[in-house]
Design a protein around this motif. Structure first.
Motif, PDB file in Angstrom:
ATOM      1  N   GLU A  38       0.853  -1.192   0.000  1.00 47.29           N
ATOM      2  CA  GLU A  38       0.000   0.000   0.000  1.00 47.29           C
ATOM      3  C   GLU A  38       0.892   1.247   0.000  1.00 47.29           C
ATOM      4  N   VAL A  39       0.907   1.966  -1.097  1.00 47.59           N
ATOM      5  CA  VAL A  39       1.786   3.109  -1.291  1.00 47.59           C
ATOM      6  C   VAL A  39       0.952   4.390  -1.267  1.00 47.59           C
ATOM      7  N   ILE A  40       1.355   5.356  -0.433  1.00 45.14           N
ATOM      8  CA  ILE A  40       0.744   6.680  -0.387  1.00 45.14           C
ATOM      9  C   ILE A  40       1.775   7.678  -0.888  1.00 45.14           C
ATOM     10  N   LEU A  41       1.553   8.263  -2.064  1.00 39.23           N
ATOM     11  CA  LEU A  41       2.501   9.169  -2.715  1.00 39.23           C
ATOM     12  C   LEU A  41       2.164  10.621  -2.375  1.00 39.23           C
ATOM     13  N   PHE A  42       3.172  11.346  -1.900  1.00 35.73           N
ATOM     14  CA  PHE A  42       3.037  12.792  -1.692  1.00 35.73           C
ATOM     15  C   PHE A  42       3.857  13.502  -2.758  1.00 35.73           C
ATOM     16  N   LEU A  43       3.165  14.282  -3.615  1.00 30.47           N
ATOM     17  CA  LEU A  43       3.810  15.071  -4.664  1.00 30.47           C
ATOM     18  C   LEU A  43       3.030  16.386  -4.800  1.00 30.47           C
ATOM     19  N   PRO A  44       3.665  17.523  -4.497  1.00 28.60           N
ATOM     20  CA  PRO A  44       2.941  18.807  -4.591  1.00 28.60           C
ATOM     21  C   PRO A  44       2.526  19.114  -6.029  1.00 28.60           C
ATOM     22  N   ASN A  45       1.505  19.938  -6.143  1.00 30.77           N
ATOM     23  CA  ASN A  45       1.030  20.347  -7.471  1.00 30.77           C
ATOM     24  C   ASN A  45       1.915  21.458  -8.021  1.00 30.77           C
ATOM     25  N   PHE A  46       2.395  21.243  -9.243  1.00 34.05           N
ATOM     26  CA  PHE A  46       3.232  22.233  -9.909  1.00 34.05           C
ATOM     27  C   PHE A  46       2.634  22.501 -11.288  1.00 34.05           C
ATOM     28  N   VAL A  47       2.806  23.732 -11.718  1.00 33.46           N
ATOM     29  CA  VAL A  47       2.276  24.097 -13.035  1.00 33.46           C
ATOM     30  C   VAL A  47       3.022  23.351 -14.129  1.00 33.46           C
ATOM     31  N   LYS A  48       4.338  23.247 -13.974  1.00 36.56           N
ATOM     32  CA  LYS A  48       5.149  22.568 -14.986  1.00 36.56           C
ATOM     33  C   LYS A  48       6.107  21.629 -14.265  1.00 36.56           C
ATOM     34  N   MET A  49       6.140  20.373 -14.725  1.00 37.87           N
ATOM     35  CA  MET A  49       7.018  19.369 -14.126  1.00 37.87           C
ATOM     36  C   MET A  49       7.882  18.743 -15.210  1.00 37.87           C
ATOM     37  N   LEU A 101       2.482   6.181 -15.109  1.00 35.16           N
ATOM     38  CA  LEU A 101       2.587   4.740 -14.839  1.00 35.16           C
ATOM     39  C   LEU A 101       2.161   4.409 -13.411  1.00 35.16           C
ATOM     40  N   PHE A 102       2.495   5.279 -12.463  1.00 38.61           N
ATOM     41  CA  PHE A 102       2.126   5.008 -11.080  1.00 38.61           C
ATOM     42  C   PHE A 102       0.610   5.037 -10.887  1.00 38.61           C
ATOM     43  N   SER A 103      -0.061   5.918 -11.609  1.00 36.30           N
ATOM     44  CA  SER A 103      -1.520   6.014 -11.469  1.00 36.30           C
ATOM     45  C   SER A 103      -2.231   4.752 -11.934  1.00 36.30           C
ATOM     46  N   LYS A 104      -1.567   3.909 -12.734  1.00 36.93           N
ATOM     47  CA  LYS A 104      -2.175   2.673 -13.218  1.00 36.93           C
ATOM     48  C   LYS A 104      -2.081   1.530 -12.199  1.00 36.93           C
ATOM     49  N   THR A 105      -1.336   1.739 -11.119  1.00 35.21           N
ATOM     50  CA  THR A 105      -1.129   0.656 -10.149  1.00 35.21           C
ATOM     51  C   THR A 105      -2.184   0.620  -9.060  1.00 35.21           C
ATOM     52  N   GLY A 106      -2.959   1.668  -8.906  1.00 32.96           N
ATOM     53  CA  GLY A 106      -3.932   1.722  -7.828  1.00 32.96           C
ATOM     54  C   GLY A 106      -3.393   2.353  -6.568  1.00 32.96           C
ATOM     55  N   GLY A 107      -2.150   2.886  -6.604  1.00 37.07           N
ATOM     56  CA  GLY A 107      -1.600   3.570  -5.450  1.00 37.07           C
ATOM     57  C   GLY A 107      -2.278   4.909  -5.213  1.00 37.07           C
ATOM     58  N   LYS A 108      -2.237   5.385  -3.992  1.00 35.68           N
ATOM     59  CA  LYS A 108      -2.893   6.631  -3.597  1.00 35.68           C
ATOM     60  C   LYS A 108      -1.933   7.798  -3.746  1.00 35.68           C
ATOM     61  N   GLN A 109      -2.408   8.916  -4.339  1.00 34.66           N
ATOM     62  CA  GLN A 109      -1.588  10.115  -4.535  1.00 34.66           C
ATOM     63  C   GLN A 109      -2.244  11.282  -3.812  1.00 34.66           C
ATOM     64  N   VAL A 110      -1.438  12.041  -3.049  1.00 42.08           N
ATOM     65  CA  VAL A 110      -1.912  13.226  -2.332  1.00 42.08           C
ATOM     66  C   VAL A 110      -0.948  14.360  -2.625  1.00 42.08           C
ATOM     67  N   SER A 111      -1.466  15.603  -2.548  1.00 38.68           N
ATOM     68  CA  SER A 111      -0.642  16.782  -2.771  1.00 38.68           C
ATOM     69  C   SER A 111      -0.505  17.636  -1.530  1.00 38.68           C
ATOM     70  N   SER A 112      -1.161  17.260  -0.457  1.00 41.26           N
ATOM     71  CA  SER A 112      -1.094  18.003   0.786  1.00 41.26           C
ATOM     72  C   SER A 112      -0.662  17.066   1.911  1.00 41.26           C
ATOM     73  N   VAL A 113       0.087  17.640   2.836  1.00 42.13           N
ATOM     74  CA  VAL A 113       0.550  16.842   3.966  1.00 42.13           C
ATOM     75  C   VAL A 113      -0.615  16.426   4.849  1.00 42.13           C
ATOM     76  N   LYS A 114      -1.704  17.213   4.844  1.00 48.28           N
ATOM     77  CA  LYS A 114      -2.853  16.880   5.685  1.00 48.28           C
ATOM     78  C   LYS A 114      -3.508  15.580   5.262  1.00 48.28           C
ATOM     79  N   ASP A 115      -3.299  15.193   3.995  1.00 45.26           N
ATOM     80  CA  ASP A 115      -3.902  13.943   3.500  1.00 45.26           C
ATOM     81  C   ASP A 115      -3.042  12.713   3.774  1.00 45.26           C
ATOM     82  N   LEU A 116      -1.872  12.909   4.331  1.00 41.65           N
ATOM     83  CA  LEU A 116      -1.023  11.771   4.691  1.00 41.65           C
ATOM     84  C   LEU A 116      -1.588  11.072   5.925  1.00 41.65           C
ATOM     85  N   PRO A 117      -1.287   9.808   6.153  1.00 39.22           N
ATOM     86  CA  PRO A 117      -1.873   9.082   7.285  1.00 39.22           C
ATOM     87  C   PRO A 117      -1.460   9.688   8.621  1.00 39.22           C
ATOM     88  N   ASP A 118      -2.415   9.656   9.556  1.00 40.74           N
ATOM     89  CA  ASP A 118      -2.114  10.107  10.910  1.00 40.74           C
ATOM     90  C   ASP A 118      -1.414   9.025  11.724  1.00 40.74           C
TER      91      ASP A 118
END
Length: 506
Positions: free
Chosen positions: A361-372, A382-399
């Motif tokens: 179970e992978v929880i990915l933290f990657l901030p939103n950028f206009v250009k990457m 490719l990561f989005s095809k695996t079913g892993g969870k992606q968040v852009s805010s630290v508040k969404d990371l597990p407590d």
């Protein structure tokens, strides 16, 4: 019957010729058996034809003994028809100091020995024990005796039994008649119907075998026949025995410093086997990757190789086969992956994709950028095809604490990212989560790391990392040897059969 010499005379020469005797010459010379070929009255010697020494056939056809060397003589078989011989009868006697017979009165005349034909009739009165015949004695049979009727010798010969001890012969007409009896005689020899009253003397016969003398004779015969010993020369060192999993080839001295760099960066590591792995500066490491990319090792290939090695190391840290089993689906390990907008972040995305493919179970933290970067965009797709969870805010990371935190926030060239709010928030979350941290390709910096790691994974060759990087591991990203040589690095792979190895500070 046992005998000892009293005196050689002409009658002995006439009566003993052709008889089988056993001569004991003491501990030094040993025991000899053979057929009497001559007895010399003048020189007081006796010669044996086809002799056996301590049960082994001698290489010479005839051996001569002096009366002074003979301690004891035993007549095994009287082949001649002589009437008397000058020997002492009944019992095992040794020579005394005056040349007489010990155990008999001094000056007494030699005791007469009966003829061969009279021997059996008188044995019933004295019943002397006949000593067991050795291997060599059983081969000293009469020349005229056929192989089909070769006499069988036991520890107690049938010829030494008295009339009262003899067992009556069975009727040859019973159980198949005389033809079957003849077959039994051919196969087993005569006297097989008589019982054995004494066990075979194994220790006595074994004492007659001299192993050293036998091997000495074998070596001598080999030298005479071939001129060269085939069993090795004296003093030759016997090769050692090896285990089935041990290298039998002579190994050259191990060179522990197999990697040399053009300039020393101030820190060295060593592997578990003792090989020295020097660290390199970031400028040399960057030039090495640039030459590798020019030779065909593109960034996509390096990202894939780094992701495989990092995910393999992470799976081992998560418990390996003890944790990731089909029966343990209710306790899937959780990994928090913290990535930034750079190549190190793309390496973390590749690692997260492989972990998700292995049911982590992978929880990915990657901030939103206009250009990457394009590499990050491709890896994120490719990561989005695996079913892993992606968040852009630290508040969404597990407590709650996760099993492992993979840190890919830092960049080698842009140190200003540490001043960004998302960077400080993610670093604070990692330090408060109480989960162990694995840093992938951490940068070289004089300052302390924002996220204190327990393990750090370097690529190709290590950088001189600070103590806060934790225990350093090295992964093979597939850089060929000629690429190392092109940048001035003499390189021999320290990985052996692995792609990830631990390094120790020297």
């Amino acid at each position: 019957m046992h005998f000892s010499f009293y005196k050689f005379d002409n009658r002995m020469a006439a009566d003993w010729l052709g008889s089988l005797v056993s001569i004991n010459c003491g501990v030094t010379l040993g025991v000899y058996q053979g057929e009497v070929s001559s007895v010399d009255q003048v020189s007081q010697t006796i010669s044996l034809r086809q002799p056996f020494h301590n049960g082994v056939k001698c290489p010479v056809p005839e051996v001569t003994f002096s009366a002074m060397d003979i301690k004891e003589l035993k007549i095994l078989d009287i082949r001649n028809g002589g009437s008397q011989v000058g020997v002492a009868d009944s019992g095992c006697y040794g020579r005394n100091g005056r040349g007489g017979v010990s155990g008999a009165p001094a000056g007494s005349a030699p005791v007469a020995v009966p003829r061969k034909g009279e021997l059996r009739s008188q044995e019933g009165l004295s019943s002397p024990q006949q000593c067991s015949k050795s291997y060599g004695e059983r081969h000293l049979e009469a020349p005229g005796q056929t192989k089909g009727f070769r006499r069988r010798h036991n520890s107690w010969s049938s010829s030494s039994r008295g009339p009262s001890q003899a067992t009556p012969k069975k009727n040859g007409l019973k159980n198949g008649g005389g033809a079957m009896k003849n077959k039994d005689d051919e196969c087993f020899g005569d006297g097989m119907d008589e019982g054995l009253d004494k066990d075979f003397d194994f220790e006595g016969n074994l004492a007659l075998f001299d192993k050293a003398a036998v091997f000495s004779e074998i070596d001598t015969s080999e030298r005479r026949g071939n001129g060269v010993r085939s069993r090795g020369t004296p003093g030759e060192r016997t090769p050692s025995r090896y285990r089935h999993d041990e290298n039998i080839l002579e190994a050259k001295p191990i060179v522990y410093r197999q990697i040399t760099v053009p300039q020393h960066s101030g820190k060295e590591y060593c592997t578990d086997s003792g090989l020295v792995v020097p660290s390199v500066s970031y400028e040399l490491h960057k030039r090495l990757l640039a030459v590798a990319e020019r030779q065909g090792l593109t960034l996509e290939r390096r990202l894939e190789m780094t992701g495989v090695c990092a995910s393999q190391m992470a799976l081992t840290l998560l418990g390996g086969p003890n944790r990731l089993t089909p029966k343990n689906v209710h306790q899937r390990p959780a990994v928090a992956l913290l990535c930034g907008p750079h190549v190190q972040g793309a390496q973390g995305l590749s690692c997260g994709r492989h972990l998700a493919n292995h049911e982590v179970e992978v929880i990915l933290f990657l901030p939103n950028f206009v250009k990457m970067l394009e590499a990050i965009t491709n890896e994120l797709t490719l990561f989005s095809k695996t079913g892993g969870k992606q968040v852009s805010s630290v508040k969404d990371l597990p407590d709650t604490p996760v099993d492992l935190v993979i840190n890919c926030l830092d960049c080698h060239e842009n140190a200003f990212l540490r001043d960004q709010p998302w960077y400080r928030a993610a670093a604070d979350w990692a330090n408060q989560n109480r989960a162990p941290v694995l840093s992938i390709d951490p940068p070289v910096s004089g300052q302390e790391q924002a996220v204190e790691a327990k393990w750090s994974l370097s690529l190709g060759l290590p950088l001189p990392l600070a103590e806060s990087a934790g225990r350093v591991y090295l992964c093979d990203i597939g850089v060929p040897r000629q690429v190392f040589q092109e940048v001035g690095i003499k390189y021999h792979s320290p990985f052996g059969c692995k792609f990830v190895i631990p390094l120790h500070s020297t």
